[in-house]
Design a protein around this motif. Structure first.
Motif, PDB file in Angstrom:
ATOM      1  N   LEU A  59       0.626  -1.129   0.378  1.00  0.00           N
ATOM      2  CA  LEU A  59       0.322   0.449   0.213  1.00  0.00           C
ATOM      3  C   LEU A  59       0.879   1.139   0.085  1.00  0.00           C
ATOM      4  O   LEU A  59       0.670   1.828  -0.781  1.00  0.00           O
ATOM      5  CB  LEU A  59      -0.699  -0.298   0.909  1.00  0.00           C
ATOM      6  N   ALA A  60       2.251   0.750   0.758  1.00  0.00           N
ATOM      7  CA  ALA A  60       3.053   2.357   0.406  1.00  0.00           C
ATOM      8  C   ALA A  60       3.752   2.260  -0.504  1.00  0.00           C
ATOM      9  O   ALA A  60       3.252   3.691  -1.249  1.00  0.00           O
ATOM     10  CB  ALA A  60       3.804   1.947   1.633  1.00  0.00           C
ATOM     11  N   ASN A  61       4.513   1.645  -1.849  1.00  0.00           N
ATOM     12  CA  ASN A  61       4.226   1.530  -3.127  1.00  0.00           C
ATOM     13  C   ASN A  61       3.655   2.666  -3.538  1.00  0.00           C
ATOM     14  O   ASN A  61       3.502   3.126  -4.755  1.00  0.00           O
ATOM     15  CB  ASN A  61       4.706   0.228  -3.413  1.00  0.00           C
ATOM     16  N   ARG A  62       1.936   1.475  -3.878  1.00  0.00           N
ATOM     17  CA  ARG A  62       0.824   2.361  -4.097  1.00  0.00           C
ATOM     18  C   ARG A  62       1.202   3.712  -3.798  1.00  0.00           C
ATOM     19  O   ARG A  62       0.651   5.148  -4.559  1.00  0.00           O
ATOM     20  CB  ARG A  62      -0.723   2.039  -3.638  1.00  0.00           C
ATOM     21  N   THR A  63       1.004   3.978  -2.950  1.00  0.00           N
ATOM     22  CA  THR A  63       0.620   5.380  -2.561  1.00  0.00           C
ATOM     23  C   THR A  63       2.233   6.741  -2.478  1.00  0.00           C
ATOM     24  O   THR A  63       1.068   7.206  -3.273  1.00  0.00           O
ATOM     25  CB  THR A  63       0.743   5.849  -0.700  1.00  0.00           C
ATOM     26  N   LYS A  64       2.686   6.001  -2.680  1.00  0.00           N
ATOM     27  CA  LYS A  64       4.474   6.831  -3.088  1.00  0.00           C
ATOM     28  C   LYS A  64       4.131   7.034  -5.055  1.00  0.00           C
ATOM     29  O   LYS A  64       4.436   7.431  -5.241  1.00  0.00           O
ATOM     30  CB  LYS A  64       5.417   6.021  -3.076  1.00  0.00           C
ATOM     31  N   TYR A  65       3.410   6.194  -5.306  1.00  0.00           N
ATOM     32  CA  TYR A  65       3.153   6.037  -7.108  1.00  0.00           C
ATOM     33  C   TYR A  65       2.061   7.391  -7.487  1.00  0.00           C
ATOM     34  O   TYR A  65       2.266   7.932  -8.181  1.00  0.00           O
ATOM     35  CB  TYR A  65       2.586   4.515  -7.502  1.00  0.00           C
ATOM     36  N   LEU A  66       1.018   7.121  -6.983  1.00  0.00           N
ATOM     37  CA  LEU A  66      -0.149   7.856  -7.350  1.00  0.00           C
ATOM     38  C   LEU A  66       0.596   9.130  -6.796  1.00  0.00           C
ATOM     39  O   LEU A  66      -0.158  10.070  -7.337  1.00  0.00           O
ATOM     40  CB  LEU A  66      -1.292   7.081  -6.065  1.00  0.00           C
ATOM     41  N   TYR A  67       1.212   9.579  -5.508  1.00  0.00           N
ATOM     42  CA  TYR A  67       1.878  10.658  -5.827  1.00  0.00           C
ATOM     43  C   TYR A  67       2.764  11.165  -6.320  1.00  0.00           C
ATOM     44  O   TYR A  67       2.199  12.455  -7.121  1.00  0.00           O
ATOM     45  CB  TYR A  67       2.727  10.984  -3.807  1.00  0.00           C
ATOM     46  N   ASN A  68       3.588  10.559  -7.047  1.00  0.00           N
ATOM     47  CA  ASN A  68       4.255  11.055  -8.036  1.00  0.00           C
ATOM     48  C   ASN A  68       3.427  11.378  -8.745  1.00  0.00           C
ATOM     49  O   ASN A  68       3.876  12.600  -9.777  1.00  0.00           O
ATOM     50  CB  ASN A  68       5.553  10.084  -7.827  1.00  0.00           C
ATOM     51  N   ASN A  69       2.716  10.480  -9.262  1.00  0.00           N
ATOM     52  CA  ASN A  69       1.729  10.315 -10.923  1.00  0.00           C
ATOM     53  C   ASN A  69       0.294  11.670 -10.314  1.00  0.00           C
ATOM     54  O   ASN A  69       0.343  12.450 -11.978  1.00  0.00           O
ATOM     55  CB  ASN A  69       0.705   9.664 -10.942  1.00  0.00           C
ATOM     56  N   PHE A  70       0.169  12.024  -9.872  1.00  0.00           N
ATOM     57  CA  PHE A  70      -1.132  13.258  -9.588  1.00  0.00           C
ATOM     58  C   PHE A  70       0.118  13.979  -8.578  1.00  0.00           C
ATOM     59  O   PHE A  70      -1.550  15.633  -8.577  1.00  0.00           O
ATOM     60  CB  PHE A  70      -2.065  12.497  -8.492  1.00  0.00           C
ATOM     61  N   ASN A  71       0.675  15.164  -7.968  1.00  0.00           N
ATOM     62  CA  ASN A  71       1.282  15.943  -7.145  1.00  0.00           C
ATOM     63  C   ASN A  71       1.867  16.603  -8.338  1.00  0.00           C
ATOM     64  O   ASN A  71       2.542  18.214  -8.282  1.00  0.00           O
ATOM     65  CB  ASN A  71       1.304  15.683  -5.883  1.00  0.00           C
ATOM     66  N   LYS A  72       2.861  15.234  -9.253  1.00  0.00           N
ATOM     67  CA  LYS A  72       4.036  15.914 -10.031  1.00  0.00           C
ATOM     68  C   LYS A  72       3.451  17.276 -11.240  1.00  0.00           C
ATOM     69  O   LYS A  72       2.307  16.520 -11.749  1.00  0.00           O
ATOM     70  CB  LYS A  72       4.860  15.445 -10.621  1.00  0.00           C
TER      71      LYS A  72
END
Length: 325
Positions: A41-54
């Protein structure tokens, strides 16, 4: 105290701890089952953060002819389309795409030109999936879709894929609509509308549409048969629910009548009681006879004065009719 090492990757599945597992802490990669789900779940969260916030790079593509795009053209980019000519195809090579990738397209709204986006993947867009393989975007529209499990899923945007062909009325021009005034339009300019009406509506030839004193003007026509079609002309007319065998509209309740069938005005059949025999001498001598009892009488054959307007109608408000494309 250690912390989980997060990796920006999309985990396709989350592990279910089984009764047979030995619940153990520590590094998930070294047998720490209790931390395995948290790691995923931490991996997913980091992936989504990188893709939606950058901040994504913006790339502008002018569409004057058919063009081709590859993954590097669309991954981590907001693709802006300047559709200078309708009816063109944008082919996207999705070879190598992985779960979690999001593609985004925005068409500049300077005009309503339309372009077809082909990805080679089924697109989950509308409940009836009319545009699963044929996705057209008009100027002024945008959409984002996420890839997962071999399909693209529409997740946001303002692409108008619902209620195409719907009749609307308004005081002002309606967005993504055409006036329902019998105009000839290009199929390439309004491909979504032509795609659905040619599939579901009753289409007549343009010769049929123009003939019969407007009896076919409620239908779409096939235009020149190849590149155009004609819109229905709904000006000055009421809309009535198609009888479709219910038996109320007795002049139009068979299966031969389709959506768009025209009906002339009429007055329901009725009779009037008329007693108009007058004694002799009461009116001008326009004919006479005897009633069998020896009494002389005269017939009156005068016409009544004209009363009313040009049509039979209820009280109403006039608004311009439009058709969604």
């Amino acid at each position: 105290m250690g912390v989980l090492q997060e990796s920006a990757e999309w985990e396709n599945g989350i592990y279910q701890i089984e009764q047979s597992d030995v619940v153990r802490g520590g590094d998930p990669q070294s047998g720490g089952v209790a931390n395995w789900q948290a790691q995923q779940l931490a991996n997913r969260t980091k992936y989504l953060y990188n893709n939606f916030n950058k901040r994504k790079a913006v790339t502008i593509k002018q569409v004057l002819a058919n063009i081709q795009l590859t993954l590097p053209d669309i991954v981590d980019k907001d693709v802006v389309l300047d559709i200078a000519s309708s009816g063109k195809t944008i082919t996207v090579n999705t070879s190598g795409i992985i779960d979690g990738i999001i593609i985004s397209f925005t068409a500049l709204g300077a005009n309503r030109n339309a372009a077809k986006i082909e990805t080679g993947l089924p697109i989950e867009v509308t409940p009836d999936d009319e545009f699963k393989t044929d996705l057209w975007i008009h100027g002024g529209e945008s959409f984002s879709a996420a890839y997962y499990g071999g399909k693209l899923y529409m997740i946001s945007g303002n692409i108008h894929l619902e209620n195409i062909g719907q009749v609307l009325y308004g005081y002002t021009p309606q967005s993504f609509c055409l006036p329902a005034n019998g105009t000839i339009v290009n199929r390439a300019d309004f491909p979504r509308l032509w795609m659905l009406v040619s599939k579901y509506a009753n289409i007549v030839t343009d010769t049929q549409w123009l003939s019969g004193n407007g009896l076919n003007s409620g239908y779409f026509s096939s235009g020149n048969g190849t590149s155009t079609f004609r819109l229905p002309d709904l000006r000055g007319l009421f809309i009535r629910g198609l009888d479709a065998g219910r038996g109320i509209d007795l002049d139009r309740n068979s299966a031969t009548f389709k959506d768009g069938s025209f009906q002339t005005d009429a007055i329901k059949k009725h009779k009037h009681q008329l007693d108009d025999i007058h004694p002799y001498g009461g009116f001008a001598d326009v004919g006479g006879g005897f009633d069998g009892g020896g009494n002389n009488f005269k017939w009156r054959k005068n016409e009544t004065f004209e009363l009313g307007s040009y049509e039979t109608r209820p009280q109403n408000i006039a608004l311009t009719p439009y058709i969604r494309f």
